[in-house]
Scaffold this active site. Structure first.
Site, mmCIF file in Angstrom:
data_model
loop_
_atom_site.group_PDB
_atom_site.id
_atom_site.type_symbol
_atom_site.label_atom_id
_atom_site.label_comp_id
_atom_site.label_asym_id
_atom_site.label_seq_id
_atom_site.Cartn_x
_atom_site.Cartn_y
_atom_site.Cartn_z
ATOM 1 N N HIS A 162 0.833 -1.222 0.000
ATOM 2 C CA HIS A 162 0.000 0.000 0.000
ATOM 3 C C HIS A 162 0.865 1.269 0.000
ATOM 4 C CE1 HIS A 162 -3.365 -2.653 1.359
ATOM 5 N NE2 HIS A 162 -2.377 -3.240 2.022
ATOM 6 N N SER A 283 14.773 22.288 -14.424
ATOM 7 C CA SER A 283 13.608 23.130 -14.664
ATOM 8 C C SER A 283 14.108 24.487 -15.135
ATOM 9 C CB SER A 283 12.810 23.293 -13.374
ATOM 10 O OG SER A 283 12.041 24.474 -13.433
ATOM 11 N N GLN A 328 -5.010 -4.610 -42.795
ATOM 12 C CA GLN A 328 -3.921 -3.688 -43.130
ATOM 13 C C GLN A 328 -3.593 -2.774 -41.936
ATOM 14 O OE1 GLN A 328 -3.458 -2.066 -47.196
ATOM 15 N NE2 GLN A 328 -4.153 -0.162 -46.302
HETATM 16 N N1 ARG Z 1 -1.560 -3.799 -48.189
HETATM 17 C C1 ARG Z 1 -2.295 -4.992 -47.890
HETATM 18 C C2 ARG Z 1 -2.206 -5.270 -46.374
HETATM 19 O O1 ARG Z 1 -1.366 -4.752 -45.760
HETATM 20 C C3 ARG Z 1 -1.751 -6.162 -48.633
HETATM 21 C C4 ARG Z 1 -2.719 -7.243 -48.898
HETATM 22 C C5 ARG Z 1 -3.720 -6.793 -49.871
HETATM 23 N N2 ARG Z 1 -4.602 -7.842 -50.233
HETATM 24 C C6 ARG Z 1 -5.780 -7.631 -50.849
HETATM 25 N N3 ARG Z 1 -6.510 -8.662 -51.075
HETATM 26 N N4 ARG Z 1 -6.207 -6.428 -51.099
HETATM 27 O O2 ARG Z 1 -3.018 -5.976 -45.823
#
Ligand code: ARG
Length: 466
Positions: A162, A283, A328
């Site tokens: 604590h 500071s 992505q």
């Molecule tokens: N730039 C895409 C990613 O990072 C690559 C794969 C794209 N595949 C697709 N079926 N559009 O996921």
């Protein structure tokens, strides 16, 4: 003119050129997945070699492809490559340049492959390398702690619960607590590498391919134990990225707790450690100040790393099999978490290595707050055969007496103690000192200096073996 105005109102000034530009902006990943260039080229070379070996493409075309890809690698590394957003991602940027360099043979590289398994292999290669970087960094941090633990195996400090003084411990023991945490992080890294050590290349778009490819060959060429066993899973799995983020989040959380302790320890009120100038700032208005900025930033950056884990879990949780463009979004999360964690580990290793430990301040604090009260109670149990609950009660009275006299327990006289319980003898003073308290805690994993040294030896041996 009126059309242009309408599109401006709908999409705002940045997208004056209309829907095509917006699509390009939301769709493109080249801004961040260019980081995968080396993995992309490595994967493509391995794929092309396998295609030639299985007779799917000619050896002459393969040579052109490999030569072209190596040229592109140099161009990128020399900063001469022109990345194009129009070409969306790293895969298409490389392939388009390959076509410029070698002509029609470039078009054969993508036989029996899709960007879906391509991105999966590229990203796995990257994450695996990063796991190895984190493992090395963790080993460095653990080594820094082992050094400190050895120096301070007998340096007493207060142990807290604590954030209230609880029982005396040694600073070495406290350091070894972090060794345990970071060693677990290291073992999580190793487990995760084992699990992800399979190559998805050859799953193609999602269903595999009719071409007579050899996935075992590409797996081996790219340093993976074996190929993945299900093509659908191969292109939709991002567990390795999630595992990276969860390992990173747990490790960052450990670093953050340590950072918080350093912040507390380096206050003038505690004064347990002093950070070197390299890891603190002054500071601009208060000349006396020395701020633990690096520790504070480690603490803060943990929020970022943890956020990325939750972010990617949320991206993935609703996706039907197999690939969706949502995936992505995996990259920025992992790249940023990786960069952040690397920096946090480096900063922490630096701080632990060169902070000055104020043994006097630790010792003084260790004896305050009646930290040896448990030792007194244990003595009553051991020497007088008192049940622990009763001993707890008697000790409470001793603490109250010491408090009213404004002294520590060890400064009470034998008469004072006898007034609380007649059975108490001179021998009790042997357990009331902080040094004797820590020395007595010899249970396995306890804070006794001998035990701490034993654990240091154990980890030193174990880490040199691994
Ligand atoms: N730039 C895409 C990613 O990072 C690559 C794969 C794209 N595949 C697709 N079926 N559009 O996921």
């Amino acid at each position: 003119m009126s059309d242009k105005k309408a599109s401006n109102q709908m999409w705002g000034g940045r997208f004056a050129s209309g829907p095509a530009a917006i699509m390009e902006a939301i769709n493109a990943s080249i801004g961040f997945d260019r980081k995968l260039y080396a993995q992309d080229i490595r994967g493509s070379i391995a794929h092309s070699e396998m295609l030639a070996e299985t007779g799917i493409i000619s050896a002459a075309d393969q040579q052109k492809i490999a030569h072209g890809l190596n040229t592109i690698l140099r161009e990128i590394e020399d900063g001469k490559f022109e990345f194009s957003t129009r070409l969306e991602d790293i895969h298409m940027n490389v392939e388009a340049r390959l076509a410029e360099l070698i002509g029609p043979a470039a078009g054969r590289l993508h036989t029996a492959r899709s960007r879906n398994d391509q991105v999966a292999i590229d990203f796995r290669l990257w994450v695996k390398d990063e796991f190895h970087r984190v493992a090395e960094a963790l080993k460095g941090l653990i080594a820094a702690f082992l050094e400190r633990a050895e120096q301070h195996a007998a340096t007493v400090m207060p142990g807290f619960t604590h954030l209230q003084t609880a029982q005396p411990v040694t600073f070495g023991h406290h350091c070894m607590a972090y060794v345990e945490m970071f060693a677990r992080d290291l073992s999580r890294v190793r487990d995760a590498i084992q699990r992800m050590d399979e190559s998805p290349l050859g799953a193609a778009a999602l269903a595999g391919t009719g071409f007579p490819i050899d996935r075992f060959r590409t797996a081996k060429a790219l340093g993976f134990r074996e190929p993945t066993r299900n093509s659908l899973d191969s292109v939709s799995d991002r567990d390795y990225a999630l595992e990276f983020l969860s390992v990173a989040a747990i490790c960052a959380t450990h670093l953050s707790r340590l950072a918080e302790e350093i912040v507390i320890w380096s206050t003038p009120q505690f004064g347990f450690v002093r950070l070197s100038d390299s890891f603190s700032t002054g500071s601009s208005i208060m000349p006396q100040k020395k701020n633990p900025d690096a520790a504070e930033l480690v603490r803060a950056k943990t929020g970022r790393v943890n956020g990325h884990l939750v972010g990617l879990l949320t991206v993935m949780k609703g996706l039907p099999l197999t690939y969706s463009k949502d995936m992505q979004e995996d990259k920025e999360a992992v790249f940023d978490a990786a960069e952040t964690l690397d920096l946090m580990l480096a900063a922490m290793t630096g701080m632990v290595g060169d902070m000055t430990v104020n043994e006097q301040a630790m010792k003084k604090a260790a004896g305050s707050g009646y930290s040896t009260a448990t030792d007194l109670a244990d003595w009553l149990v051991r020497s007088l055969g008192m049940p622990f609950r009763e001993a707890h009660h008697v000790t409470g009275r001793a603490v109250a007496l010491a408090e009213s006299k404004k002294v520590g327990l060890e400064k009470l006289t034998l008469d004072d103690l006898k007034s609380i319980h007649g059975g108490i003898t001179e021998d009790i003073f042997s357990v009331l000192s902080v040094q004797n308290s820590v020395k007595s805690r010899t249970s396995f994993g306890g804070t006794a200096p001998a035990e701490v040294r034993k654990q240091v030896r154990y980890w030193k041996k174990r880490l040199t073996k691994a």
